[in-house]
Design an enzyme around this catalytic site. Structure first.
Site, PDB file in Angstrom:
ATOM      1  N   LYS A  22       0.838  -1.211   0.000  1.00 31.20           N
ATOM      2  CA  LYS A  22       0.000   0.000   0.000  1.00 31.20           C
ATOM      3  C   LYS A  22       0.867   1.253   0.000  1.00 31.20           C
ATOM      4  O   LYS A  22       0.689   2.146  -0.829  1.00 31.20           O
ATOM      5  CB  LYS A  22      -0.910   0.007   1.241  1.00 31.20           C
ATOM      6  N   ASN A  23       1.801   1.323   0.950  1.00 26.04           N
ATOM      7  CA  ASN A  23       2.541   2.576   1.119  1.00 26.04           C
ATOM      8  C   ASN A  23       3.603   2.814   0.043  1.00 26.04           C
ATOM      9  O   ASN A  23       4.126   3.922  -0.078  1.00 26.04           O
ATOM     10  CB  ASN A  23       3.150   2.651   2.523  1.00 26.04           C
ATOM     11  N   ARG A  93      -5.230  10.264   4.581  1.00 25.44           N
ATOM     12  CA  ARG A  93      -4.223  11.301   4.801  1.00 25.44           C
ATOM     13  C   ARG A  93      -3.167  11.338   3.716  1.00 25.44           C
ATOM     14  O   ARG A  93      -2.571  12.365   3.458  1.00 25.44           O
ATOM     15  CB  ARG A  93      -3.527  11.037   6.135  1.00 25.44           C
ATOM     16  N   CYS A 117      -5.833  11.980  13.087  1.00 25.93           N
ATOM     17  CA  CYS A 117      -6.580  10.740  12.921  1.00 25.93           C
ATOM     18  C   CYS A 117      -6.450   9.945  14.201  1.00 25.93           C
ATOM     19  O   CYS A 117      -5.920  10.451  15.188  1.00 25.93           O
ATOM     20  CB  CYS A 117      -6.068   9.951  11.720  1.00 25.93           C
ATOM     21  N   ARG A 122      -0.627  14.278  13.660  1.00 30.20           N
ATOM     22  CA  ARG A 122      -0.071  14.129  12.318  1.00 30.20           C
ATOM     23  C   ARG A 122      -0.033  15.416  11.498  1.00 30.20           C
ATOM     24  O   ARG A 122      -0.664  15.521  10.447  1.00 30.20           O
ATOM     25  CB  ARG A 122      -0.804  13.016  11.573  1.00 30.20           C
ATOM     26  N   PRO A 123       0.708  16.416  11.962  1.00 29.98           N
ATOM     27  CA  PRO A 123       0.824  17.659  11.188  1.00 29.98           C
ATOM     28  C   PRO A 123       1.669  17.456   9.927  1.00 29.98           C
ATOM     29  O   PRO A 123       2.305  16.412   9.770  1.00 29.98           O
ATOM     30  CB  PRO A 123       1.541  18.605  12.153  1.00 29.98           C
ATOM     31  N   VAL A 124       1.657  18.461   9.040  1.00 29.92           N
ATOM     32  CA  VAL A 124       2.487  18.370   7.818  1.00 29.92           C
ATOM     33  C   VAL A 124       3.432  19.569   7.731  1.00 29.92           C
ATOM     34  O   VAL A 124       3.834  19.983   6.659  1.00 29.92           O
ATOM     35  CB  VAL A 124       1.616  18.256   6.535  1.00 29.92           C
ATOM     36  N   ASP A 309       4.009   0.498  12.319  1.00 31.11           N
ATOM     37  CA  ASP A 309       2.872  -0.184  11.683  1.00 31.11           C
ATOM     38  C   ASP A 309       2.765  -1.662  12.078  1.00 31.11           C
ATOM     39  O   ASP A 309       1.816  -2.337  11.682  1.00 31.11           O
ATOM     40  CB  ASP A 309       2.963  -0.056  10.151  1.00 31.11           C
ATOM     41  N   ILE A 331       6.887   6.828  17.450  1.00 34.07           N
ATOM     42  CA  ILE A 331       6.562   7.590  16.231  1.00 34.07           C
ATOM     43  C   ILE A 331       5.273   8.390  16.389  1.00 34.07           C
ATOM     44  O   ILE A 331       5.229   9.587  16.093  1.00 34.07           O
ATOM     45  CB  ILE A 331       6.435   6.658  14.994  1.00 34.07           C
ATOM     46  N   ARG A 401      -9.024  -0.754   4.041  1.00 31.70           N
ATOM     47  CA  ARG A 401      -8.213   0.348   3.511  1.00 31.70           C
ATOM     48  C   ARG A 401      -6.818  -0.147   3.145  1.00 31.70           C
ATOM     49  O   ARG A 401      -6.203   0.377   2.219  1.00 31.70           O
ATOM     50  CB  ARG A 401      -8.060   1.452   4.570  1.00 31.70           C
TER      51      ARG A 401
HETATM   52  N1  EPU Z   1       5.443  14.682  11.596  1.00 30.82           N
HETATM   53  C1  EPU Z   1       5.371  16.019  11.964  1.00 30.82           C
HETATM   54  N2  EPU Z   1       5.316  16.960  10.965  1.00 30.82           N
HETATM   55  C2  EPU Z   1       5.344  16.606   9.638  1.00 30.82           C
HETATM   56  C3  EPU Z   1       5.411  15.240   9.278  1.00 30.82           C
HETATM   57  C4  EPU Z   1       5.469  14.296  10.292  1.00 30.82           C
HETATM   58  O1  EPU Z   1       5.351  16.361  13.143  1.00 30.82           O
HETATM   59  O2  EPU Z   1       5.283  17.504   8.787  1.00 30.82           O
HETATM   60  C5  EPU Z   1       5.494  13.654  12.650  1.00 30.82           C
HETATM   61  C6  EPU Z   1       4.231  12.790  12.652  1.00 30.82           C
HETATM   62  O3  EPU Z   1       3.180  13.372  13.374  1.00 30.82           O
HETATM   63  C7  EPU Z   1       4.733  11.506  13.261  1.00 30.82           C
HETATM   64  C8  EPU Z   1       6.161  11.399  12.706  1.00 30.82           C
HETATM   65  O4  EPU Z   1       6.534  12.745  12.347  1.00 30.82           O
HETATM   66  O5  EPU Z   1       4.768  11.628  14.644  1.00 30.82           O
HETATM   67  C9  EPU Z   1       6.346  10.498  11.504  1.00 30.82           C
HETATM   68  O6  EPU Z   1       5.337  10.759  10.531  1.00 30.82           O
HETATM   69  P1  EPU Z   1       5.515  10.481   8.985  1.00 30.82           P
HETATM   70  O7  EPU Z   1       5.412  11.765   8.262  1.00 30.82           O
HETATM   71  O8  EPU Z   1       6.715   9.632   8.736  1.00 30.82           O
HETATM   72  O9  EPU Z   1       4.211   9.624   8.674  1.00 30.82           O
HETATM   73  P2  EPU Z   1       3.429   9.620   7.303  1.00 30.82           P
HETATM   74  O10 EPU Z   1       4.366   9.880   6.197  1.00 30.82           O
HETATM   75  O11 EPU Z   1       2.200  10.434   7.426  1.00 30.82           O
HETATM   76  C10 EPU Z   1       3.792   7.082   6.713  1.00 30.82           C
HETATM   77  C11 EPU Z   1       2.907   5.902   6.447  1.00 30.82           C
HETATM   78  C12 EPU Z   1       2.264   5.456   7.760  1.00 30.82           C
HETATM   79  C13 EPU Z   1       3.382   5.082   8.731  1.00 30.82           C
HETATM   80  C14 EPU Z   1       4.325   6.276   8.929  1.00 30.82           C
HETATM   81  C15 EPU Z   1       5.516   5.958   9.810  1.00 30.82           C
HETATM   82  C16 EPU Z   1       2.204   6.272   4.169  1.00 30.82           C
HETATM   83  C17 EPU Z   1       1.108   6.626   3.226  1.00 30.82           C
HETATM   84  N3  EPU Z   1       1.892   6.268   5.475  1.00 30.82           N
HETATM   85  O12 EPU Z   1       2.945   8.099   7.243  1.00 30.82           O
HETATM   86  O13 EPU Z   1       1.488   4.303   7.475  1.00 30.82           O
HETATM   87  O14 EPU Z   1       2.840   4.696   9.972  1.00 30.82           O
HETATM   88  O15 EPU Z   1       4.812   6.724   7.635  1.00 30.82           O
HETATM   89  O16 EPU Z   1       6.239   4.903   9.293  1.00 30.82           O
HETATM   90  O17 EPU Z   1       3.306   5.971   3.748  1.00 30.82           O
HETATM   91  C18 EPU Z   1      -0.253   2.754   7.821  1.00 30.82           C
HETATM   92  O18 EPU Z   1       0.066   2.228   6.734  1.00 30.82           O
HETATM   93  O19 EPU Z   1      -1.070   2.226   8.623  1.00 30.82           O
HETATM   94  C19 EPU Z   1       0.329   4.028   8.184  1.00 30.82           C
HETATM   95  C20 EPU Z   1      -0.197   4.807   9.125  1.00 30.82           C
END
Ligand code: EPU
Length: 422
Positions: A22-23, A93, A117, A122-124, A309, A331, A401
């Site tokens: 998926k990812n 997301r 969620c 999960r901010p960006v 995960d 995480i 999902r």
């Molecule tokens: N974070 C921030 N600011 C940001 C981005 C991230 O504070 O701008 C924080 C997040 O809140 C979190 C940490 O950094 O605490 C890591 O988040 P990351 O950005 O790596 O997560 P993601 O990219 O949103 C992906 C996977 C997730 C997986 C995480 C960690 C995808 C589509 N999703 O999410 O997958 O848990 O990396 O490995 O690739 C799942 O498949 O069930 C799933 C949640």
């Protein structure tokens, strides 16, 4: 809404084939935005998140065809609207993955903020800050990220404050379209990053350091991929089947996997006492559960560490282990929603801050439970396989999902699983 009824304890027998990741698939599907030609994919898993991604691309003007049984998709991008609306991003997301490709190709994008969620806020902000460093003007207004390239995307030296998987993916794509070189430090090393980077490189990009924390990217004109993009096997689905084998104390042959991506998962399950034989150059694994599982201490970490995960599934397994286990989640701040549900089966788990402590072994008894997110659903299924009696898991849509027909795969292995509509 669908629910699953599971009669435990289950006895599994035979072999299971791993579906596409998926990812890995999501960023690759979104990267089709970068091209004007039709892009083809194979080994795509049949999941709701794939359905959502295609619908989102369709609202932007793309056309697609999806042969669900064959696992092939072709996308004719033809983007007209550079916008990812809230309606879709709130469902998934990963819609934030439209941001990088839209800005790279069209110099503008309006993408809904994903919002929190069940597993955390999960901010960006890391995506946004890094884009600003590349000379992109970014504003957040009325729940939307509005990005515009005033002159050009400039290469930059980006140091992520924390590893971010989708952040690294978005920035890697933008860097391929910048003027000048980009260096990304503290980049994610996940196999999904490597999969995306290798496809971009095959299209003419120059990304080095894939699979390490430092990426060096030189901007290049990208050509569309000639051959279909093949989605690699899902490492978290693979880990979930190890977990199911452990829960049901059944030998299992896992096929079509890539065991090289599971080093930390294999290590953790071996410490628990599980026999794992890696076969066929890593494409198959034989799981041999022991009579007695040993408690362990473990923490989640970005790749190559033990994945967040897999935390929920491992926690369900630790209920069977002798002694006190401790699992630290590093995480996501709120990823223990499954604990309250596992306790309903008789698990002895306490949570303090980001640490879950398990007192084992427990003899789990079936009970009604509620799934709260994707991996929590997998954890509840794993627990139900080891529990005595009937377990009903409601809100199983979370599972659909991200797992291709997990209940059907379980039934084919001999588990007594029924899907009902509530
Ligand atoms: N974070 C921030 N600011 C940001 C981005 C991230 O504070 O701008 C924080 C997040 O809140 C979190 C940490 O950094 O605490 C890591 O988040 P990351 O950005 O790596 O997560 P993601 O990219 O949103 C992906 C996977 C997730 C997986 C995480 C960690 C995808 C589509 N999703 O999410 O997958 O848990 O990396 O490995 O690739 C799942 O498949 O069930 C799933 C949640």
């Amino acid at each position: 809404m669908d629910a699953l009824i599971i009669e435990g304890p289950a006895q599994l027998k035979g072999s299971v084939d791993i579906s596409g990741s998926k990812n890995a698939a999501l960023p690759l599907l979104f990267s089709s935005i970068l091209f004007d030609e039709e892009i083809r994919f194979k080994n795509v898993p049949r999941l709701w998140d794939i359905e959502t991604t295609l619908s989102l691309l369709e609202t932007m003007g793309a056309e697609f065809s999806w042969e669900k049984d064959e696992g092939t998709i072709s996308i004719l991008p033809s983007i007209k609207t550079k916008m990812a609306p809230y309606e879709w991003v709130r469902r998934m997301r990963a819609g934030i993955l439209a941001l990088g490709p839209l800005v790279a190709k069209y110099g503008e994008a309006k993408v809904s903020l994903p919002g929190g969620c069940a597993i955390g806020a999960r901010p960006v902000n890391f995506h946004i800050d890094a884009m600003k460093q590349m000379g992109i003007s970014v504003e957040v207004e009325q729940g939307y990220i509005k990005a515009q390239v005033p002159k050009r995307i400039s290469g930059a030296h980006i140091v992520f404050p924390q590893v971010t998987v989708t952040g690294t993916e978005n920035l890697m794509i933008l860097a391929c379209h910048a003027e000048g070189a980009t260096r990304i430090e503290n980049a994610a090393q996940e196999p999904e990053i490597v999969a995306l980077g290798e496809v971009l490189n095959r299209c003419g990009a120059k990304i080095s350091g894939l699979g390490t924390p430092v990426l060096e990217i030189e901007a290049r004109r990208l050509n569309p991929p000639v051959n279909p993009i093949s989605i690699p096997p899902d490492r978290i689905e693979t880990g979930t089947w190890i977990s199911a084998s452990v829960a049901s104390r059944s030998e299992l042959l896992i096929r079509n996997c890539d065991s090289a991506q599971l080093t930390s998962i294999i290590q953790a399950y071996r410490r628990l006492g599980t026999g794992i034989d890696v076969l066929s150059d890593g494409a198959q694994m034989k799981i041999r559960p022991p009579d007695r599982y040993e408690a362990l201490e473990l923490e989640t970490a970005p790749y190559p560490g033990f994945p967040t995960d897999m935390q929920a599934q491992m926690l369900a397994n630790l209920c069977l282990a002798w002694g006190k286990s401790r699992l630290r989640e590093t995480i996501f701040e709120n990823r223990f929603m499954h604990v309250a549900e596992l306790r309903r089966l008789g698990a002895k788990i306490s949570v303090q801050g980001n640490v879950a402590e398990v007192d084992g072994p427990s003899i789990l008894q079936g009970a009604p439970m509620m799934a709260t997110d994707l991996r929590a659903s997998a954890s509840l299924i794993v627990a139900a396989l080891s529990a005595h009696g009937q377990t009903k898991i409601s809100r199983i849509y979370h599972l659909d999902r991200g797992y291709q027909r997990l209940d059907r795969k379980l039934s084919a292995l001999g588990a007594r699983v029924t899907r009902i509509i509530e």
